[in-house]
Design a protein around this motif. Sequence first.
Motif, short mmCIF file in Angstrom:
data_model
loop_
_atom_site.label_atom_id
_atom_site.label_comp_id
_atom_site.label_asym_id
_atom_site.label_seq_id
_atom_site.Cartn_x
_atom_site.Cartn_y
_atom_site.Cartn_z
N HIS A 422 7.99 17.09 43.57
CA HIS A 422 8.41 17.67 44.84
C HIS A 422 8.18 16.66 45.95
O HIS A 422 7.12 16.03 46.03
N PRO A 423 9.14 16.46 46.84
CA PRO A 423 9.01 15.41 47.86
C PRO A 423 7.88 15.61 48.85
O PRO A 423 7.48 14.66 49.53
N LYS A 424 7.33 16.81 48.95
CA LYS A 424 6.23 17.04 49.89
C LYS A 424 4.85 16.86 49.27
O LYS A 424 3.84 16.87 49.98
N VAL A 425 4.79 16.71 47.95
CA VAL A 425 3.50 16.66 47.25
C VAL A 425 3.02 15.22 47.15
O VAL A 425 3.70 14.36 46.59
N GLY A 426 1.84 14.96 47.70
CA GLY A 426 1.26 13.62 47.63
C GLY A 426 0.36 13.43 46.44
O GLY A 426 0.27 12.34 45.88
N ASP A 427 -0.35 14.47 46.04
CA ASP A 427 -1.26 14.39 44.90
C ASP A 427 -1.48 15.81 44.41
O ASP A 427 -1.39 16.78 45.18
N VAL A 428 -1.77 15.95 43.10
CA VAL A 428 -1.89 17.29 42.55
C VAL A 428 -2.77 17.29 41.32
O VAL A 428 -2.78 16.32 40.55
N ALA A 429 -3.50 18.37 41.14
CA ALA A 429 -4.25 18.62 39.91
C ALA A 429 -4.04 20.08 39.53
O ALA A 429 -4.01 20.96 40.40
N VAL A 430 -3.88 20.34 38.25
CA VAL A 430 -3.70 21.69 37.75
C VAL A 430 -4.89 22.03 36.86
O VAL A 430 -5.26 21.25 35.97
N ILE A 431 -5.49 23.18 37.10
CA ILE A 431 -6.70 23.58 36.38
C ILE A 431 -6.54 25.01 35.88
O ILE A 431 -5.75 25.79 36.41
N GLY A 432 -7.31 25.35 34.87
CA GLY A 432 -7.39 26.72 34.41
C GLY A 432 -8.62 27.39 34.97
O GLY A 432 -9.71 26.81 34.97
N LEU A 433 -8.45 28.62 35.47
CA LEU A 433 -9.56 29.38 36.03
C LEU A 433 -9.72 30.69 35.28
O LEU A 433 -8.73 31.28 34.82
N PRO A 434 -10.94 31.19 35.13
CA PRO A 434 -11.15 32.44 34.40
C PRO A 434 -10.38 33.60 35.03
O PRO A 434 -10.31 33.72 36.27
N ASP A 435 -9.80 34.45 34.19
CA ASP A 435 -9.02 35.58 34.68
C ASP A 435 -9.26 36.77 33.75
O ASP A 435 -9.10 36.65 32.52
N ALA A 436 -9.60 37.91 34.32
CA ALA A 436 -9.95 39.07 33.52
C ALA A 436 -8.77 39.62 32.73
O ALA A 436 -8.95 40.24 31.67
N VAL A 437 -7.56 39.41 33.20
CA VAL A 437 -6.37 39.95 32.54
C VAL A 437 -5.76 38.97 31.56
O VAL A 437 -5.50 39.30 30.40
N SER A 438 -5.55 37.72 32.01
CA SER A 438 -4.83 36.74 31.18
C SER A 438 -5.75 35.78 30.44
O SER A 438 -5.27 34.95 29.68
N GLY A 439 -7.05 35.88 30.63
CA GLY A 439 -7.97 34.92 30.02
C GLY A 439 -8.18 33.72 30.91
O GLY A 439 -9.29 33.42 31.33
N GLU A 440 -7.09 33.03 31.22
CA GLU A 440 -7.10 31.95 32.20
C GLU A 440 -5.84 32.05 33.04
O GLU A 440 -4.77 32.42 32.53
N ARG A 441 -5.97 31.73 34.32
CA ARG A 441 -4.79 31.62 35.16
C ARG A 441 -4.60 30.15 35.56
O ARG A 441 -5.56 29.38 35.59
N CYS A 442 -3.37 29.79 35.83
CA CYS A 442 -3.02 28.41 36.16
C CYS A 442 -3.09 28.23 37.67
O CYS A 442 -2.41 28.94 38.43
N CYS A 443 -3.90 27.29 38.11
CA CYS A 443 -4.11 27.02 39.54
C CYS A 443 -3.69 25.60 39.86
O CYS A 443 -4.13 24.65 39.19
N ALA A 444 -2.86 25.44 40.87
CA ALA A 444 -2.47 24.11 41.34
C ALA A 444 -3.24 23.77 42.61
O ALA A 444 -3.27 24.57 43.56
N VAL A 445 -3.87 22.61 42.62
CA VAL A 445 -4.56 22.11 43.81
C VAL A 445 -3.75 20.93 44.32
O VAL A 445 -3.60 19.92 43.62
N VAL A 446 -3.18 21.07 45.51
CA VAL A 446 -2.20 20.11 46.01
C VAL A 446 -2.67 19.48 47.32
O VAL A 446 -3.15 20.18 48.22
N ALA A 447 -2.53 18.16 47.39
CA ALA A 447 -2.69 17.44 48.65
C ALA A 447 -1.30 17.04 49.12
O ALA A 447 -0.68 16.14 48.54
N PRO A 448 -0.75 17.70 50.14
CA PRO A 448 0.60 17.34 50.60
C PRO A 448 0.62 15.95 51.23
O PRO A 448 -0.41 15.43 51.66
N LYS A 449 1.81 15.37 51.27
CA LYS A 449 1.96 14.10 51.98
C LYS A 449 1.69 14.30 53.46
O LYS A 449 1.78 15.42 53.98
N ALA A 450 1.34 13.22 54.14
CA ALA A 450 0.98 13.29 55.55
C ALA A 450 2.08 13.97 56.36
O ALA A 450 3.26 13.63 56.24
#
Length: 502
Positions: A422-450
């Motif tokens: 995506h042209p606005k995304v400068g850096d990104v990490a995707v992690i799994g977080l505990p979730d009571a329903v799905s076991g893990e949920r997918c979380c994106a941590v994004v640093a947008p471009k300046a």
Amino acid sequence: MIGNPRTYWEAIEARAAASPDSPLTIEPDGTVMTFAGFRDSAERAAAGLADMGIAAGSRVSWQLPNGRASLILSAALARLGAVQNPIIPIYREREVGFVARQTGARLLVVPSVWRGFDYQAMAEAVVATTENCDVLVCDGDLPEGDPATLAPFEAPLDDDGRLPVRWIYYTSGTTADPKGAKHGDDSVIAAARHVWENLDLRADDVWPLAFPYTHIGGISLLIATLVCGTPMLMVESFSPEADTRFFREHGLTLAGSGTPFFIAFLAEQRKTPDQPIFPKMRAAIGGGAPKPAGLHMEVKNEMGGVGIISSYGLTECPIVTYCFLDDPDGKLATTEGRILDDTNWKLIDGELLLKGPTLCRGYLDDALNEAAFDDEGFFFTGDLAEIDDEGFVTIVGRKKDVIIRKGENISAKEVEDVLFSHPKVGDVAVIGLPDAVSGERCCAVVAPKAGEAFGFVEMVEHCKDVGLMNQKIPEQLEIVDELPRNPVGKVLKKQLRETYGG
């Protein structure tokens, strides 16, 4: 070039004899250390350490920032035949104490205070619970003595006919104690050889030492510098604006050393899009952490040169793949190059296993070796890889970096590559977080471009537009100014999980 040295110290002596007055390091304040000056300083320091009781086989742990003292100390210990354990500066009392005790360190070398942290106080707390270990505080000056008192340098072979273990490098250890990998001069020189051969390194090249020298990549870079006579621009701690100016003033030709550096250089380049920040740059050299999709072409199109030349390796088996300068953009952008001819490999259930001249002699804790190596001596990397018909390697994720959502596996790297496009995304990490329903949920941590804003709906629409399966689209988005990374560029995902998993 000085040929193929057998040991680190022999490389130091050969280069000092070949070009004594040429610069080994140049620092931002204008200080220059020549190759002969490096050798002579190392011999004086070796004599000073010998006066303190350090001898062949002595184990020394040291944790210094980049600077002349760190290079000289490593060379002095090599001159003595000591076993050295360089420690990256981010380690704190728990890790440093574990390392010092496990190695049986006779000496722990630290600065007094650096970047606001009291290393001396930490070291004194460590040695209080460590047998027969002393602290040496070094803020630039090492103990010195008369080199004439030193015994002649020797590099005896061990019972297997190999150079003995002289280096212990620890993995960063995120969820367990760090693991100490044992190396000899032969394996670190083999890694260095891959560097100088595959980059076609020349004496008129200029490259930086901006990541911590205490990382295993540091000694590979230094030995390549010694073999080829290449001056090295050394900075204590990377500062994008100031160091970009410093590198440009000294005619940098090879930019390094990984994803966070390239992102920083691009940000500097975009301030002056019509004026190259590194007019002489012929390539950007990467390693230590995956590169996002698209970064290669951004570097090539905006900064010049051939783009990013990637390599791949681990603390246990450094630099086993390399891209070549004439590889096509499609391979440079998405792969880590080919596995080098001297390295054997195999895939088991997608996991890459390696065996070759850069492979360590196992872990210091023998109990870890059974699970780390197969019956043929191949090392389990923990990395999931794909290798195409031409031999190019793509690392598709970590064996343990998989998010299991409702029983379905999601590759974090696959989602990261989609978001980075995506042209606005400068850096990104995707992690799994505990979730009571799905076991893990997918979380994106994004640093947008300046200057850019990036929202949840925008993220979801982009993922759908590029064809990402619905079950892989992140359910949570966190916006940050920058991702936490270790000094060689790896995202600290454990820290992100602790921050956003509550």
